[in-house]
Scaffold this motif. Structure first.
Motif, short mmCIF file in Angstrom:
data_model
loop_
_atom_site.label_atom_id
_atom_site.label_comp_id
_atom_site.label_asym_id
_atom_site.label_seq_id
_atom_site.Cartn_x
_atom_site.Cartn_y
_atom_site.Cartn_z
N LYS B 111 -32.23 120.82 -28.10
CA LYS B 111 -31.32 121.57 -27.35
C LYS B 111 -30.13 122.49 -27.76
O LYS B 111 -29.98 122.10 -29.04
CB LYS B 111 -30.29 120.29 -26.62
N ASP B 112 -30.10 123.41 -27.16
CA ASP B 112 -29.19 124.54 -27.92
C ASP B 112 -29.29 125.32 -28.92
O ASP B 112 -28.42 125.88 -29.42
CB ASP B 112 -27.63 123.69 -27.80
N LYS B 113 -30.56 125.05 -29.32
CA LYS B 113 -31.00 125.68 -30.86
C LYS B 113 -31.61 127.01 -30.34
O LYS B 113 -32.20 127.39 -29.67
CB LYS B 113 -31.78 124.93 -31.48
N VAL B 115 -34.45 129.75 -31.69
CA VAL B 115 -36.05 129.44 -32.03
C VAL B 115 -35.99 129.26 -33.33
O VAL B 115 -36.79 128.38 -33.82
CB VAL B 115 -36.78 130.64 -31.44
N VAL B 118 -35.04 125.63 -34.36
CA VAL B 118 -36.14 124.66 -34.04
C VAL B 118 -37.17 124.75 -35.07
O VAL B 118 -37.56 123.72 -35.42
CB VAL B 118 -36.54 124.91 -32.64
N ARG B 119 -37.64 125.70 -35.41
CA ARG B 119 -38.75 126.03 -36.41
C ARG B 119 -38.28 125.27 -37.74
O ARG B 119 -39.03 124.59 -38.39
CB ARG B 119 -39.18 127.48 -36.67
N LEU B 136 -43.15 138.05 -26.02
CA LEU B 136 -42.79 136.89 -25.37
C LEU B 136 -41.19 136.94 -25.31
O LEU B 136 -40.77 136.35 -24.26
CB LEU B 136 -43.23 135.48 -25.95
N GLU B 139 -40.24 138.69 -21.84
CA GLU B 139 -40.54 138.12 -20.87
C GLU B 139 -39.25 137.36 -20.31
O GLU B 139 -38.72 137.50 -19.12
CB GLU B 139 -41.34 136.90 -20.85
N HIS B 140 -38.15 136.93 -20.90
CA HIS B 140 -36.93 136.47 -20.77
C HIS B 140 -36.04 136.94 -21.97
O HIS B 140 -35.40 136.42 -22.48
CB HIS B 140 -36.85 135.23 -20.59
N TRP B 142 -33.06 137.68 -21.78
CA TRP B 142 -31.47 137.43 -21.58
C TRP B 142 -31.42 135.96 -22.61
O TRP B 142 -30.47 135.58 -23.12
CB TRP B 142 -31.30 136.87 -20.29
N ALA B 143 -32.72 135.36 -22.64
CA ALA B 143 -32.38 134.26 -23.43
C ALA B 143 -32.76 134.31 -24.76
O ALA B 143 -32.33 133.02 -25.67
CB ALA B 143 -33.77 133.16 -22.69
N PHE B 144 -32.83 135.29 -25.19
CA PHE B 144 -32.70 135.44 -26.84
C PHE B 144 -31.72 136.36 -27.40
O PHE B 144 -31.52 136.82 -28.58
CB PHE B 144 -34.13 136.22 -27.13
N GLU B 145 -30.60 136.71 -26.53
CA GLU B 145 -29.55 137.59 -27.02
C GLU B 145 -28.70 136.49 -27.82
O GLU B 145 -28.59 135.42 -27.59
CB GLU B 145 -28.63 137.75 -25.76
N ASP B 146 -28.30 137.15 -29.06
CA ASP B 146 -27.70 136.31 -29.92
C ASP B 146 -25.97 136.28 -29.63
O ASP B 146 -25.62 137.05 -28.97
CB ASP B 146 -27.80 136.86 -31.32
#
Lengths: 398, 146
Positions: B111-113, B115, B118-119, B136, B139-140, B142-146
């Motif tokens: 959660k909340d980490k 990518v 997580v690795r 990939l 695809e989204h 917005w989910a990878f903005e820092d």
């Protein structure tokens, strides 16, 4: 037992079991980006994610030229603004629904479409000219493209493309996500001019009216398998539209409650098995208005049906406005507080006529009875009424 | 030949038994003890106790068992090495409730980490090519903005 393998080489079912424990869409997206095996073992369109905490979709930004295909969404839990490319949400289109993560758009053609901002998947609903009261449509009748007839069927009047786009439909609500392959979705629209309720089904060609439900046009919600619509005074029309009905006519029953008097707008919210009525009180000024209070009731059967006052919502937060109302458990999400009503501007007539002041949106605290600004609307952000008004959307990956 | 404790009697205290090739399809999920190698005896005790109580016909006992297990996992902050062993064994022995509790813990670590985070935690090597990774993320975005 086999020799030790690492986390990336777990069996697909095990990877899926872990992924199913993630409840936030962002976490799930990250999970699928860790390595190939994790990605292959999980679905691109997961169905297990619960309804997410709504984002607030902002009006168009003031500098239209720069990257105007980007739309801004504010996330309460992350306390940040996301920019998502959504050229379909252009200024000539009008949004008339936000349901299950999908936005419904009208434009200056009869077409009606729905789009999911996260997946950019688009579906079409039957066009406006397929409504039962639209008797003719012709692009050659400039300024009077649509010909409509009144309820009694005796008077005909015309509407332009713009007028139909702006004021024909008040709100569209879905029974389920249009992209859910396991379910056929149904859409219910509140027709502004007549107060009719119209419905269509996935893949359908036309909209049909729900008979005799004209009074119940304040708000609609999908609740326990049926569409519930409410009148200004609290009367409910229960429209059983989903599924096959023998004589081609859906079953509609009415719940007559004690008269609810007072308040300017009514919303219905489905909270588990309970149906809530949320009454919004506005303070109307000279070309300006603002919300001052909300009162919440729940439908109970006790010597007849009645709306019983609800003084606190505990851990629940309600999101109302032009969207299809949602109830969220605050403890499931960061940035959401229980016993509050998050509301957006919904006084649609005034939104078109250029009212003064700022958008009427904020957070209502049921305990103190006070209105606070939303975290994203700080003092300097306010710059009057911009088009379109902000709206809640529950972001969905399918 | 090592024995697998197949009854819901006294839990197997700390004996590290190796399973005698059980056939997963034939075993019911709740009552079978899940001997887990390479984890401390304390965890084995907790797991055995959970399995015992979870097999009870009393709903309250079962609920309490699940809550106790969850509390233990959170308190001890079970790390990924142990988690890896436990989830694999719970999966192999088809103990859905046991698996559920530990998968929850795995999810908590995710959660909340970001990518890369997580690795790092799970010791996973990035096996996407830069082009694949770019695709990939697209695809989204917005989910990878820092």
């Amino acid at each position: 037992m086999t020799t030790t393998v690492d986390w990336s080489e777990l069996q697909p079912e095990l990877i899926e079991s872990i992924a199913h424990k993630l409840k936030i869409h962002k976490d799930y997206i990250h999970f699928r980006s860790v390595c190939w095996n994790w990605r292959k073992s999980t679905s691109k369109t997961p169905k297990h994610l619960p309804c997410q905490l709504p984002w607030l979709m902002f009006p168009h930004s003031s500098n239209q030229n720069q990257q105007s295909h980007l739309r801004l969404f504010f996330s309460l839990s992350d306390d940040k603004i996301y920019r998502i490319s959504l050229p379909e949400a252009s200024t000539i289109r009008r949004r008339c629904g936000s349901s299950h993560g999908w936005l419904v758009y009208l434009e200056e053609t009869p077409g009606v479409f729905v789009i999911n901002p996260l997946t950019r998947v688009k579906h079409h609903l039957p066009p406006l000219c397929s409504f039962p009261n639209v008797v003719n449509f012709s692009v050659y009748n400039v300024g009077r493209e649509y010909t409509l007839k009144t309820v009694e069927g005796d008077v005909y009047y015309t509407c332009s493309l713009k007028e139909m786009r702006n004021s024909f439909i008040k709100k569209v609500v879905f029974s389920s996500s249009p992209s859910d392959e396991d379910l056929d979705y149904y859409a219910l629209a509140i027709v502004n001019q007549t107060g009719d309720l119209a419905y269509c089904r996935k893949g359908g060609d036309v909209w049909r009216f729900v008979d005799d439900a004209q009074l119940c046009c304040e708000d609609v919600v999908f609740h326990k398998g049926c569409f519930y619509a409410v009148s200004k005074y609290g009367t409910i029309a229960v429209c059983d539209i989903c599924g096959d009905f023998s004589n081609g006519v859906p079953n509609v029953s009415f719940i007559h409650t004690q008269l609810q008097v007072g308040g300017d707008m009514q919303y219905l919210v489905s909270l588990g098995d309970e149906l809530l009525l949320v009454t919004r009180y506005l303070e109307l000024g000279f070309h300006a208005y603002k919300t001052t209070e909300f009162r919440v009731f729940k439908l109970v059967l006790k010597d007849g049906w009645m709306w019983k006052s609800v003084l606190e919502l505990d851990d629940w937060a309600l999101f109302v406005g032009e969207n299809s109302s949602v109830a969220i458990r605050a403890s499931d999400f960061e940035g959401c507080k229980g016993n509050k009503i998050y509301f957006t501007d919904d006084y649609s007539e005034w939104n078109y006529d250029g009212a003064n002041g700022d958008h009427d949106l904020g957070v209502y605290d049921l305990e103190g009875g006070s209105v606070a600004a939303l975290p994203c609307y700080t003092r300097k952000f306010y710059n009057g009424r911009r088009w379109p008004p902000p709206i809640w959307i529950t972001p969905s990956l399918h | 030949m090592a024995e697998v404790n197949e009854t819901d009697q006294t839990p197997n205290l700390g004996d590290s038994t190796t399973p005698s090739q059980p056939k997963p399809e034939q075993i019911t999920t709740t009552n079978v003890a899940v001997p887990i190698p390479d984890v401390g005896p304390q965890l084995q005790v907790v797991v055995d106790e959970f399995i015992l109580k979870n097999g009870s016909s009393d709903e309250e006992v079962r609920t309490a068992a699940r809550n106790d297990l969850r509390d233990f996992i959170e308190r001890e902050e079970i790390g990924i090495t142990t988690l890896l062993v436990v989830v694999k064994y719970a999966h192999e022995f088809k103990n859905a409730d046991l698996l559920d509790a530990f998968c929850e813990r795995v999810a908590d670590l995710i959660k909340d980490k970001k990518v890369v985070g997580v690795r790092e935690i799970f010791g996973i090597v990035n096996d996407f090519t830069p082009e694949e990774e770019h695709a990939l993320r697209d695809e989204h975005p917005w989910a990878f903005e820092d």
